[in-house]
Motif scaffolding. Structure first.
Motif, PDB file in Angstrom:
ATOM      1  N   TYR A 143       5.706   2.596  10.153  1.00  0.00           N
ATOM      2  CA  TYR A 143       5.515   1.738   8.968  1.00  0.00           C
ATOM      3  C   TYR A 143       6.811   0.966   8.665  1.00  0.00           C
ATOM      4  O   TYR A 143       6.786  -0.247   8.428  1.00  0.00           O
ATOM      5  N   ARG A 144       7.926   1.671   8.717  1.00  0.00           N
ATOM      6  CA  ARG A 144       9.222   1.028   8.425  1.00  0.00           C
ATOM      7  C   ARG A 144       9.507  -0.103   9.418  1.00  0.00           C
ATOM      8  O   ARG A 144       9.939  -1.189   9.035  1.00  0.00           O
TER       9      ARG A 144
ATOM     10  N   GLY B 241       5.435  -2.265   9.677  1.00  0.00           N
ATOM     11  CA  GLY B 241       4.647  -2.610   8.488  1.00  0.00           C
ATOM     12  C   GLY B 241       3.271  -1.965   8.415  1.00  0.00           C
ATOM     13  O   GLY B 241       2.541  -2.196   7.453  1.00  0.00           O
TER      14      GLY B 241
ATOM     15  N   ARG C  93       8.585   4.911   1.878  1.00  0.00           N
ATOM     16  CA  ARG C  93       7.457   4.971   0.950  1.00  0.00           C
ATOM     17  C   ARG C  93       6.773   3.627   0.811  1.00  0.00           C
ATOM     18  O   ARG C  93       7.371   2.591   1.085  1.00  0.00           O
ATOM     19  N   TYR C  94       5.521   3.670   0.359  1.00  0.00           N
ATOM     20  CA  TYR C  94       4.822   2.438  -0.001  1.00  0.00           C
ATOM     21  C   TYR C  94       5.466   1.890  -1.277  1.00  0.00           C
ATOM     22  O   TYR C  94       6.152   2.626  -2.004  1.00  0.00           O
ATOM     23  N   PRO C  95       5.232   0.606  -1.570  1.00  0.00           N
ATOM     24  CA  PRO C  95       5.855   0.023  -2.747  1.00  0.00           C
ATOM     25  C   PRO C  95       5.546   0.783  -4.044  1.00  0.00           C
ATOM     26  O   PRO C  95       6.357   0.810  -4.967  1.00  0.00           O
ATOM     27  N   ASP C  96       4.374   1.451  -4.123  1.00  0.00           N
ATOM     28  CA  ASP C  96       4.053   2.180  -5.364  1.00  0.00           C
ATOM     29  C   ASP C  96       4.683   3.572  -5.414  1.00  0.00           C
ATOM     30  O   ASP C  96       4.412   4.347  -6.336  1.00  0.00           O
ATOM     31  N   GLY C  97       5.512   3.915  -4.424  1.00  0.00           N
ATOM     32  CA  GLY C  97       6.241   5.183  -4.478  1.00  0.00           C
ATOM     33  C   GLY C  97       5.600   6.314  -3.700  1.00  0.00           C
ATOM     34  O   GLY C  97       6.196   7.374  -3.518  1.00  0.00           O
ATOM     35  N   ARG C  98       4.355   6.130  -3.239  1.00  0.00           N
ATOM     36  CA  ARG C  98       3.703   7.208  -2.482  1.00  0.00           C
ATOM     37  C   ARG C  98       4.292   7.310  -1.076  1.00  0.00           C
ATOM     38  O   ARG C  98       4.690   6.308  -0.494  1.00  0.00           O
ATOM     39  N   GLU C  99       4.268   8.545  -0.548  1.00  0.00           N
ATOM     40  CA  GLU C  99       4.751   8.716   0.834  1.00  0.00           C
ATOM     41  C   GLU C  99       3.727   8.204   1.837  1.00  0.00           C
ATOM     42  O   GLU C  99       2.535   8.108   1.533  1.00  0.00           O
TER      43      GLU C  99
END
Ligand code: ATP
Length: 364
Positions: A53-54, A57, A85-91
Protein backbone atom coordinates in the motif's frame (compact mmCIF):
# COMPACT_ATOMS: atom_id res chain seq x y z
CA UNK A 1 -5.72 -29.14 -8.58
CA UNK A 2 -3.86 -28.07 -11.70
CA UNK A 3 -3.47 -30.67 -14.43
CA UNK A 4 0.14 -31.78 -14.05
CA UNK A 5 1.05 -30.81 -10.50
CA UNK A 6 -0.42 -30.44 -7.04
CA UNK A 7 -2.90 -28.09 -5.47
CA UNK A 8 -2.69 -24.46 -6.48
CA UNK A 9 -1.87 -22.38 -3.42
CA UNK A 10 -1.93 -18.58 -3.41
CA UNK A 11 0.82 -17.41 -1.05
CA UNK A 12 0.73 -14.00 0.69
CA UNK A 13 3.99 -13.39 2.59
CA UNK A 14 2.75 -9.91 3.60
CA UNK A 15 4.58 -7.64 6.03
CA UNK A 16 6.97 -7.70 8.99
CA UNK A 17 7.93 -11.23 10.00
CA UNK A 18 5.70 -12.60 7.20
CA UNK A 19 8.47 -12.98 4.63
CA UNK A 20 10.83 -14.62 7.17
CA UNK A 21 8.39 -17.39 8.01
CA UNK A 22 6.89 -17.99 4.56
CA UNK A 23 9.60 -19.49 2.33
CA UNK A 24 10.95 -22.00 4.91
CA UNK A 25 7.34 -23.08 5.56
CA UNK A 26 6.82 -23.73 1.84
CA UNK A 27 9.97 -25.87 1.82
CA UNK A 28 8.67 -27.86 4.83
CA UNK A 29 5.33 -28.42 3.09
CA UNK A 30 7.17 -29.71 0.03
CA UNK A 31 9.22 -32.09 2.17
CA UNK A 32 6.11 -33.34 4.00
CA UNK A 33 4.27 -33.80 0.69
CA UNK A 34 7.21 -35.72 -0.79
CA UNK A 35 7.38 -38.03 2.23
CA UNK A 36 3.63 -38.67 2.12
CA UNK A 37 3.64 -39.31 -1.63
CA UNK A 38 1.39 -36.29 -2.23
CA UNK A 39 1.84 -34.05 -5.28
CA UNK A 40 3.91 -30.94 -4.60
CA UNK A 41 1.79 -27.80 -4.34
CA UNK A 42 1.94 -25.25 -7.10
CA UNK A 43 2.77 -21.91 -5.42
CA UNK A 44 1.63 -18.50 -6.71
CA UNK A 45 3.08 -15.60 -4.76
CA UNK A 46 0.72 -12.63 -4.31
CA UNK A 47 1.41 -9.01 -3.46
CA UNK A 48 -0.58 -7.41 -0.64
CA UNK A 49 -0.05 -5.63 2.65
CA UNK A 50 1.02 -2.40 4.25
CA UNK A 51 4.32 -2.11 2.38
CA UNK A 52 2.52 -2.71 -0.91
CA UNK A 53 0.00 0.00 0.00
CA UNK A 54 2.80 2.41 0.93
CA UNK A 55 4.70 1.79 -2.31
CA UNK A 56 1.85 1.29 -4.80
CA UNK A 57 -1.29 2.79 -3.23
CA UNK A 58 -3.26 -0.48 -3.01
CA UNK A 59 -3.31 -2.92 -0.11
CA UNK A 60 -4.80 -5.86 -2.00
CA UNK A 61 -4.33 -5.60 -5.79
CA UNK A 62 -7.01 -7.02 -8.07
CA UNK A 63 -4.57 -9.50 -9.62
CA UNK A 64 -3.82 -10.92 -6.16
CA UNK A 65 -7.55 -11.36 -5.54
CA UNK A 66 -7.87 -13.09 -8.92
CA UNK A 67 -4.97 -15.44 -8.13
CA UNK A 68 -6.47 -16.25 -4.73
CA UNK A 69 -9.87 -16.80 -6.31
CA UNK A 70 -8.46 -19.34 -8.76
CA UNK A 71 -6.39 -21.17 -6.13
CA UNK A 72 -7.36 -24.32 -4.22
CA UNK A 73 -6.21 -22.71 -0.97
CA UNK A 74 -4.67 -19.49 0.31
CA UNK A 75 -1.69 -19.39 2.67
CA UNK A 76 -1.03 -16.07 4.36
CA UNK A 77 1.71 -15.13 6.81
CA UNK A 78 1.06 -11.70 8.35
CA UNK A 79 -0.09 -8.28 7.22
CA UNK A 80 -0.25 -4.72 8.45
CA UNK A 81 2.22 -2.30 10.02
CA UNK A 82 1.19 0.18 12.71
CA UNK A 83 3.09 2.99 10.94
CA UNK A 84 1.28 2.55 7.60
CA UNK A 85 -2.36 3.60 7.74
CA UNK A 86 -5.27 4.71 5.60
CA UNK A 87 -6.01 8.44 5.74
CA UNK A 88 -8.77 7.82 8.34
CA UNK A 89 -6.24 6.25 10.73
CA UNK A 90 -7.20 2.59 10.29
CA UNK A 91 -4.45 0.02 9.78
CA UNK A 92 -4.01 -1.79 6.47
CA UNK A 93 -5.71 -5.19 6.87
CA UNK A 94 -5.93 -7.10 3.56
CA UNK A 95 -6.34 -10.32 5.57
CA UNK A 96 -9.74 -8.97 6.70
CA UNK A 97 -10.52 -7.87 3.12
CA UNK A 98 -9.88 -11.44 1.92
CA UNK A 99 -12.36 -12.77 4.49
CA UNK A 100 -15.00 -10.39 3.16
CA UNK A 101 -14.13 -10.98 -0.51
CA UNK A 102 -14.50 -14.77 -0.24
CA UNK A 103 -17.13 -14.95 2.52
CA UNK A 104 -14.83 -16.75 4.98
CA UNK A 105 -17.29 -16.73 7.86
CA UNK A 106 -15.80 -19.62 9.87
CA UNK A 107 -12.59 -18.66 11.68
CA UNK A 108 -11.21 -21.90 13.10
CA UNK A 109 -8.80 -21.24 15.98
CA UNK A 110 -7.64 -24.43 17.68
CA UNK A 111 -6.47 -24.14 21.28
CA UNK A 112 -4.25 -27.18 21.70
CA UNK A 113 -0.92 -26.61 23.39
CA UNK A 114 2.08 -28.54 22.07
CA UNK A 115 2.91 -31.06 24.81
CA UNK A 116 6.60 -30.11 25.14
CA UNK A 117 6.07 -26.34 25.23
CA UNK A 118 6.20 -24.73 28.67
CA UNK A 119 2.82 -25.00 30.35
CA UNK A 120 0.96 -21.82 31.06
CA UNK A 121 -1.87 -23.22 33.19
CA UNK A 122 -0.68 -25.08 36.29
CA UNK A 123 -3.67 -27.40 36.78
CA UNK A 124 -2.66 -30.85 35.41
CA UNK A 125 -6.14 -31.24 33.91
CA UNK A 126 -5.29 -28.29 31.63
CA UNK A 127 -2.20 -29.94 30.17
CA UNK A 128 -3.93 -31.74 27.36
CA UNK A 129 -6.67 -29.25 26.54
CA UNK A 130 -7.87 -29.45 22.97
CA UNK A 131 -10.72 -27.23 21.84
CA UNK A 132 -11.61 -24.88 19.02
CA UNK A 133 -12.74 -21.27 19.12
CA UNK A 134 -14.88 -20.74 16.05
CA UNK A 135 -14.83 -17.03 15.34
CA UNK A 136 -17.42 -15.59 12.96
CA UNK A 137 -15.15 -13.62 10.63
CA UNK A 138 -17.22 -11.49 8.25
CA UNK A 139 -19.68 -9.47 10.31
CA UNK A 140 -20.37 -8.67 13.99
CA UNK A 141 -18.44 -5.57 15.01
CA UNK A 142 -16.22 -5.91 11.90
CA UNK A 143 -19.12 -5.77 9.42
CA UNK A 144 -18.09 -3.85 6.30
CA UNK A 145 -21.73 -3.04 5.54
CA UNK A 146 -21.87 -0.94 8.72
CA UNK A 147 -18.73 1.18 8.82
CA UNK A 148 -18.28 3.24 11.96
CA UNK A 149 -19.20 6.91 11.95
CA UNK A 150 -17.49 9.85 13.55
CA UNK A 151 -18.89 13.22 14.46
CA UNK A 152 -15.78 15.42 14.59
CA UNK A 153 -14.16 15.27 17.99
CA UNK A 154 -17.52 14.78 19.73
CA UNK A 155 -18.31 11.10 19.31
CA UNK A 156 -17.71 7.93 17.29
CA UNK A 157 -20.06 4.99 16.76
CA UNK A 158 -19.79 1.41 15.58
CA UNK A 159 -22.60 -0.94 14.58
CA UNK A 160 -22.72 -4.66 15.18
CA UNK A 161 -24.32 -6.71 12.43
CA UNK A 162 -25.59 -10.24 13.09
CA UNK A 163 -27.43 -11.89 10.20
CA UNK A 164 -29.45 -15.09 10.14
CA UNK A 165 -27.89 -16.58 6.96
CA UNK A 166 -24.33 -16.26 8.27
CA UNK A 167 -25.28 -17.41 11.78
CA UNK A 168 -27.04 -20.47 10.44
CA UNK A 169 -24.05 -21.45 8.30
CA UNK A 170 -21.64 -20.77 11.15
CA UNK A 171 -23.63 -22.76 13.73
CA UNK A 172 -24.06 -25.68 11.32
CA UNK A 173 -20.28 -25.57 10.75
CA UNK A 174 -19.80 -25.65 14.55
CA UNK A 175 -22.06 -28.67 15.03
CA UNK A 176 -20.42 -30.53 12.13
CA UNK A 177 -16.99 -29.73 13.59
CA UNK A 178 -17.99 -31.02 17.05
CA UNK A 179 -19.28 -34.17 15.40
CA UNK A 180 -16.12 -34.68 13.30
CA UNK A 181 -13.82 -34.08 16.28
CA UNK A 182 -15.60 -36.91 18.11
CA UNK A 183 -14.63 -35.56 21.54
CA UNK A 184 -17.15 -34.15 23.98
CA UNK A 185 -19.47 -33.50 21.00
CA UNK A 186 -20.59 -30.18 22.42
CA UNK A 187 -20.96 -26.64 21.05
CA UNK A 188 -20.81 -23.66 23.38
CA UNK A 189 -22.24 -20.44 22.00
CA UNK A 190 -20.52 -17.40 23.51
CA UNK A 191 -22.62 -14.22 23.58
CA UNK A 192 -23.79 -11.28 25.67
CA UNK A 193 -27.50 -11.86 25.23
CA UNK A 194 -28.32 -10.34 28.62
CA UNK A 195 -27.32 -6.87 27.40
CA UNK A 196 -27.50 -6.64 23.59
CA UNK A 197 -30.47 -7.32 21.34
CA UNK A 198 -28.13 -8.45 18.57
CA UNK A 199 -26.85 -11.22 20.86
CA UNK A 200 -30.37 -12.18 21.94
CA UNK A 201 -31.01 -12.72 18.21
CA UNK A 202 -27.72 -14.66 17.87
CA UNK A 203 -28.82 -16.92 20.76
CA UNK A 204 -32.27 -17.44 19.23
CA UNK A 205 -30.73 -18.58 15.93
CA UNK A 206 -28.20 -20.77 17.77
CA UNK A 207 -30.92 -22.56 19.73
CA UNK A 208 -32.89 -23.18 16.54
CA UNK A 209 -29.83 -24.71 14.80
CA UNK A 210 -29.01 -26.73 17.94
CA UNK A 211 -32.43 -28.35 17.66
CA UNK A 212 -31.48 -29.47 14.15
CA UNK A 213 -28.38 -31.28 15.52
CA UNK A 214 -29.86 -33.33 18.36
CA UNK A 215 -26.84 -35.64 18.67
CA UNK A 216 -24.52 -32.80 19.70
CA UNK A 217 -24.73 -30.99 23.03
CA UNK A 218 -25.43 -27.24 22.97
CA UNK A 219 -25.15 -24.52 25.59
CA UNK A 220 -25.09 -20.72 25.61
CA UNK A 221 -22.82 -18.78 27.96
CA UNK A 222 -21.95 -15.12 28.44
CA UNK A 223 -18.58 -14.01 27.11
CA UNK A 224 -17.28 -12.79 30.48
CA UNK A 225 -18.01 -16.13 32.13
CA UNK A 226 -16.48 -17.95 29.14
CA UNK A 227 -13.21 -15.98 29.49
CA UNK A 228 -12.97 -17.29 33.05
CA UNK A 229 -13.73 -20.83 31.90
CA UNK A 230 -10.84 -20.66 29.42
CA UNK A 231 -8.49 -20.18 32.37
CA UNK A 232 -10.22 -22.07 35.18
CA UNK A 233 -11.87 -25.04 33.51
CA UNK A 234 -10.65 -25.22 29.89
CA UNK A 235 -11.07 -29.00 29.73
CA UNK A 236 -14.86 -28.45 29.69
CA UNK A 237 -14.71 -26.75 26.25
CA UNK A 238 -15.03 -28.57 22.92
CA UNK A 239 -16.18 -26.16 20.17
CA UNK A 240 -16.95 -22.56 21.19
CA UNK A 241 -18.65 -20.38 18.60
CA UNK A 242 -18.56 -16.62 18.89
CA UNK A 243 -19.05 -13.23 17.24
CA UNK A 244 -16.11 -11.65 15.38
CA UNK A 245 -14.84 -9.19 18.00
CA UNK A 246 -15.28 -11.58 20.92
CA UNK A 247 -13.48 -14.24 18.86
CA UNK A 248 -10.64 -11.84 18.11
CA UNK A 249 -10.05 -11.25 21.80
CA UNK A 250 -10.69 -14.77 23.06
CA UNK A 251 -8.45 -16.35 20.45
CA UNK A 252 -5.54 -14.19 21.60
CA UNK A 253 -6.24 -15.44 25.12
CA UNK A 254 -6.21 -18.95 23.67
CA UNK A 255 -2.87 -18.22 21.98
CA UNK A 256 -1.42 -17.01 25.29
CA UNK A 257 -2.59 -20.22 26.95
CA UNK A 258 -0.64 -22.18 24.32
CA UNK A 259 2.57 -20.27 25.01
CA UNK A 260 2.19 -17.14 22.87
CA UNK A 261 1.13 -15.78 19.50
CA UNK A 262 3.82 -17.78 17.73
CA UNK A 263 2.06 -21.06 18.62
CA UNK A 264 -1.50 -20.30 17.47
CA UNK A 265 -2.58 -21.43 13.97
CA UNK A 266 -5.87 -20.63 12.28
CA UNK A 267 -8.04 -21.09 9.23
CA UNK A 268 -10.73 -18.82 7.80
CA UNK A 269 -13.13 -21.03 5.90
CA UNK A 270 -16.05 -20.22 3.62
CA UNK A 271 -18.22 -22.23 1.27
CA UNK A 272 -15.74 -22.09 -1.62
CA UNK A 273 -12.40 -20.69 -0.37
CA UNK A 274 -10.18 -20.88 2.68
CA UNK A 275 -7.27 -18.84 4.04
CA UNK A 276 -4.75 -20.42 6.42
CA UNK A 277 -2.69 -18.06 8.53
CA UNK A 278 -1.16 -17.80 11.98
CA UNK A 279 -3.26 -15.86 14.53
CA UNK A 280 -0.43 -13.37 15.03
CA UNK A 281 0.18 -10.14 13.16
CA UNK A 282 3.33 -8.89 11.48
CA UNK A 283 5.21 -8.38 14.79
CA UNK A 284 7.24 -5.39 13.57
CA UNK A 285 9.04 -5.18 16.92
CA UNK A 286 10.93 -8.41 16.14
CA UNK A 287 10.92 -8.37 12.31
CA UNK A 288 14.29 -8.91 10.66
CA UNK A 289 15.91 -10.16 13.87
CA UNK A 290 15.48 -13.89 13.38
CA UNK A 291 13.42 -14.09 16.59
CA UNK A 292 9.98 -14.91 15.18
CA UNK A 293 8.50 -18.23 16.21
CA UNK A 294 7.29 -19.86 12.98
CA UNK A 295 5.35 -22.66 14.72
CA UNK A 296 1.92 -21.05 14.19
CA UNK A 297 2.69 -20.67 10.49
CA UNK A 298 3.81 -24.30 10.19
CA UNK A 299 0.71 -25.53 12.04
CA UNK A 300 -1.50 -23.34 9.82
CA UNK A 301 0.14 -25.02 6.81
CA UNK A 302 -0.69 -28.40 8.37
CA UNK A 303 -4.33 -27.28 8.73
CA UNK A 304 -4.28 -26.33 5.04
CA UNK A 305 -3.04 -29.79 4.05
CA UNK A 306 -5.73 -31.41 6.26
CA UNK A 307 -8.42 -29.26 4.67
CA UNK A 308 -7.23 -29.88 1.11
CA UNK A 309 -6.89 -33.58 1.80
CA UNK A 310 -10.41 -33.86 3.19
CA UNK A 311 -12.02 -31.62 0.59
CA UNK A 312 -10.41 -33.38 -2.37
CA UNK A 313 -10.31 -36.88 -0.87
CA UNK A 314 -6.50 -36.93 -1.12
CA UNK A 315 -5.28 -39.23 1.64
CA UNK A 316 -1.65 -38.42 0.82
CA UNK A 317 -2.22 -34.68 1.26
CA UNK A 318 -3.96 -35.21 4.60
CA UNK A 319 -1.06 -37.50 5.56
CA UNK A 320 1.41 -34.70 4.73
CA UNK A 321 -0.50 -32.46 7.16
CA UNK A 322 -0.37 -35.12 9.87
CA UNK A 323 3.39 -35.59 9.29
CA UNK A 324 4.01 -31.87 9.62
CA UNK A 325 2.04 -31.68 12.87
CA UNK A 326 3.83 -34.74 14.28
CA UNK A 327 7.17 -33.18 13.31
CA UNK A 328 6.31 -30.01 15.24
CA UNK A 329 5.39 -32.05 18.33
CA UNK A 330 8.62 -34.07 18.04
CA UNK A 331 10.74 -30.93 17.58
CA UNK A 332 9.30 -29.54 20.82
CA UNK A 333 9.76 -32.75 22.81
CA UNK A 334 10.54 -31.80 26.43
CA UNK A 335 14.00 -30.29 26.85
CA UNK A 336 14.62 -29.83 23.13
CA UNK A 337 13.57 -26.36 22.03
CA UNK A 338 12.60 -23.19 23.90
CA UNK A 339 11.67 -20.32 21.61
CA UNK A 340 12.82 -16.74 22.11
CA UNK A 341 9.15 -15.91 22.65
CA UNK A 342 9.29 -17.98 25.85
CA UNK A 343 12.66 -16.67 26.96
CA UNK A 344 14.73 -19.39 25.30
CA UNK A 345 17.33 -19.13 22.54
CA UNK A 346 15.57 -20.92 19.66
CA UNK A 347 14.95 -18.36 16.92
CA UNK A 348 13.25 -18.75 13.56
CA UNK A 349 16.04 -20.74 11.90
CA UNK A 350 16.44 -23.16 14.83
CA UNK A 351 12.72 -23.95 14.91
CA UNK A 352 12.62 -24.59 11.15
CA UNK A 353 15.72 -26.77 11.35
CA UNK A 354 14.33 -28.79 14.28
CA UNK A 355 10.98 -29.34 12.56
CA UNK A 356 12.75 -30.28 9.31
CA UNK A 357 14.94 -32.84 11.14
CA UNK A 358 11.92 -34.23 12.98
CA UNK A 359 10.07 -34.53 9.68
CA UNK A 360 12.78 -36.82 8.32
CA UNK A 361 12.37 -39.04 11.40
CA UNK A 362 8.60 -39.47 11.00
CA UNK A 363 7.33 -42.77 9.62
CA UNK A 364 5.68 -41.91 6.34
P1 ATP B 1 -2.77 -8.04 14.56
O1 ATP B 1 -3.72 -7.09 15.18
O2 ATP B 1 -2.42 -7.74 13.14
O3 ATP B 1 -3.14 -9.49 14.78
P2 ATP B 1 -1.19 -7.51 16.84
O4 ATP B 1 -1.29 -6.05 17.03
O5 ATP B 1 -2.04 -8.40 17.70
O6 ATP B 1 -1.39 -7.87 15.32
P3 ATP B 1 1.24 -9.00 16.65
O7 ATP B 1 1.95 -8.60 15.44
O8 ATP B 1 0.54 -10.32 16.64
O9 ATP B 1 0.29 -7.83 17.10
O10 ATP B 1 2.24 -8.95 17.86
C1 ATP B 1 1.83 -8.97 19.24
C2 ATP B 1 3.03 -9.36 20.08
O11 ATP B 1 3.29 -10.75 19.89
C3 ATP B 1 4.31 -8.62 19.69
O12 ATP B 1 5.08 -8.36 20.86
C4 ATP B 1 5.03 -9.60 18.81
O13 ATP B 1 6.42 -9.48 18.81
C5 ATP B 1 4.61 -10.95 19.38
N1 ATP B 1 4.56 -11.95 18.33
C6 ATP B 1 3.64 -12.02 17.34
N2 ATP B 1 3.92 -13.04 16.53
C7 ATP B 1 5.03 -13.64 17.03
C8 ATP B 1 5.81 -14.75 16.61
N3 ATP B 1 5.48 -15.48 15.54
N4 ATP B 1 6.89 -15.07 17.32
C9 ATP B 1 7.23 -14.37 18.41
N5 ATP B 1 6.52 -13.31 18.87
C10 ATP B 1 5.44 -12.94 18.17
Amino acid sequence: MSSNSGFRVAVFPGDGIGAEITEPTLRLIERAAARAGAPLPDWSHCDAGAVHYRDHGTALPKRSIATADAADAILLAAMGLPAVRYPDGREITPQIDLRMEFGLYAGVRPVKPIPGVRRVLADPRAHDIDYVILRESTEGLFAPQAPGTRDGDREARETMVITRPICEKLFDFAFRLADARGGQRKVTSVDKANVFGAFAFWREVFEARAAAHPGIGAESVYVDAFAMTMVQKPWSIDVAVTENMFGDILSDLGAALMGGMGYAPSADIGDTHAVFQPCHGSAPDIAGKGLANPTAMILSAAMMLDWLGTRHASRETARAGALLRAAVEAAFAPGRLVTCELGGDAGTAQVFAAVGDALERQDA
